[in-house]
Scaffold this active site. Structure first.
Site, mmCIF file in Angstrom:
data_model
loop_
_atom_site.group_PDB
_atom_site.id
_atom_site.type_symbol
_atom_site.label_atom_id
_atom_site.label_comp_id
_atom_site.label_asym_id
_atom_site.label_seq_id
_atom_site.Cartn_x
_atom_site.Cartn_y
_atom_site.Cartn_z
ATOM 1 N N TRP A 99 -9.405 44.267 -83.844
ATOM 2 C CA TRP A 99 -9.533 44.073 -84.905
ATOM 3 C C TRP A 99 -9.892 42.389 -85.124
ATOM 4 C CZ3 TRP A 99 -10.100 47.886 -87.772
ATOM 5 C CH2 TRP A 99 -9.276 49.184 -87.604
ATOM 6 N N ASP A 166 -4.920 36.655 -89.668
ATOM 7 C CA ASP A 166 -4.674 38.156 -90.020
ATOM 8 C C ASP A 166 -3.413 38.450 -89.463
ATOM 9 O OD1 ASP A 166 -4.429 40.732 -90.221
ATOM 10 O OD2 ASP A 166 -6.257 40.909 -89.282
ATOM 11 N N LYS A 190 1.667 47.953 -93.349
ATOM 12 C CA LYS A 190 2.285 48.055 -92.283
ATOM 13 C C LYS A 190 3.909 47.629 -92.449
ATOM 14 C CE LYS A 190 -1.190 48.369 -89.781
ATOM 15 N NZ LYS A 190 -1.939 49.675 -89.234
#
Length: 361
Positions: A99, A166, A190
């Site tokens: 990511w 992030d 999450k």
């Protein structure tokens, strides 16, 4: 048979958040209309938007000089919205996983990008150390937790330039010194809700400073205009995911806040990592000092690789769900996010012990 959810995302949610969501689908705020059908201009919904923002501020001690948005598009959309809003000449990135690498790719559309360090050389199984953050960068971007590889940055680092993080997969899992960051963003699915809403926490002085003309919805200033507080409702927000986030954050506050959440997360992770290190059938894949509290990755021990499918089936028979590792790593991954109960971790540990005993008679 009880099911134990270790999926990497969407995450396991608190039971009370699920029950509240079910009730709200039937009737939101005694309106006689379900949450899936209400107008986002309903007074009851405007109250929820204000309260969920206040929960974020209370739980993470977010000062008033930061704006909070709840947007669509996921963290992947923020990969290009961050540089669109913040990159003027150069940005710096720490590349710690897939990511992070995707974020680098998107940033390059807007200007020069310097990757200050990368752990790709060892399949991202560690967090790089001893790198230098360029002081001429507009911002330094990090990904605090890496779901695929099971590594995590455990401290709020000091940066000489604006720090952007992030935190999709470890937000609300530990206390955070917000003032060290210019911006924090992430998908909710999450730790703080279902898929469909993205949180953005940004210092207000960074709004509208890109120097470039931006599309309306890409411009962060759109969602926090100086003349009015829109509470992320410039257009229709993702109402239902925000409602579940609201209920989830109420649960976090009720159990004792982020400090208690951190204590629980460390306890769960220690249980599982201790068993991985003890058990002759398994080995961990991440550097020990960088092991994630959220995503525990492990493989069969050397010489036991042919037992991988057998253990997968063995665990499934005992109610373990979602422990297959990412295809780029293989093996197993147990995601033990905030709402994953300790009892589920204990059940997985018992399964691992039982499997070892079966093969060491």
């Amino acid at each position: 048979m009880a099911k134990h959810n270790f999926n990497a995302g969407p995450c396991v949610l608190p039971k009370q958040a699920i029950e509240a969501a079910i009730e709200a689908i039937r009737d939101f705020d005694n309106t006689g209309i379900g949450i899936l059908e209400i107008s986002h201009r309903t007074p009851g919904w405007e109250r929820v938007m204000a309260e969920v923002e206040q929960l974020w501020r209370d739980l993470l001690n977010i000062p008033e000089e930061y704006a909070i948005f709840f947007l669509g598009g996921g963290a992947s959309t923020q990969f290009f919205e961050v540089p669109a809003n913040l990159l003027k000449t150069k940005a710096a990135y720490l590349q710690t996983g897939v990511w992070a690498k995707k974020a680098v790719k998107e940033a390059k559309f807007y200007g020069e990008v310097e990757v200050v360090a990368s752990s790709e050389d060892k399949t991202y199984n560690y967090i790089p150390k001893n790198y230098t953050i360029p002081t001429d960068a507009d911002y330094f971007h990090i990904t605090t937790n890496n779901t695929i590889y099971g590594t995590e940055i455990h401290e709020d680092i000091d940066s000489p330039v604006t720090l952007v993080a992030d935190m999709s997969s470890d937000i609300m899992s530990r206390p955070v010194d917000i003032k060290k960051y210019g911006m924090i963003y992430g998908g909710a699915q999450k730790n703080v809700g279902p898929a469909g809403v993205t949180f953005v926490i940004i210092r207000k002085d960074l709004l509208g400073q890109s120097g470039r003309k931006l599309q309306t919805m890409v411009d962060y200033a759109t969602h926090y205009p100086e003349e009015a507080r829109n509470h992320s409702m410039f257009n229709t927000p993702p109402v239902f995911p925000i409602f579940v986030m609201y209920q989830t954050l109420k649960w976090v506050k009720e159990i004792g806040g982020v400090e208690e959440m951190y204590r629980r997360n460390k306890e769960k992770a220690a249980l599982l990592y201790d068993e991985i290190d003890r058990n002759s059938m398994f080995v961990g894949t991440a550097a020990k000092e960088d092991r994630s509290l959220m995503n525990v990755c492990f493989v069969m021990a050397p010489g036991k690789e042919d037992l991988q499918d057998e253990f997968m089936a063995f665990a499934k028979e005992r109610g373990m769900v979602g422990i297959k590792g990412h295809r780029s790593v293989g093996g197993f991954r147990a995601s033990i996010y905030n709402a994953c109960p300790k009892e589920s971790v204990e059940a997985l540990v018992a399964t691992m012990k039982e499997f070892e005993a079966l093969h060491t008679k």
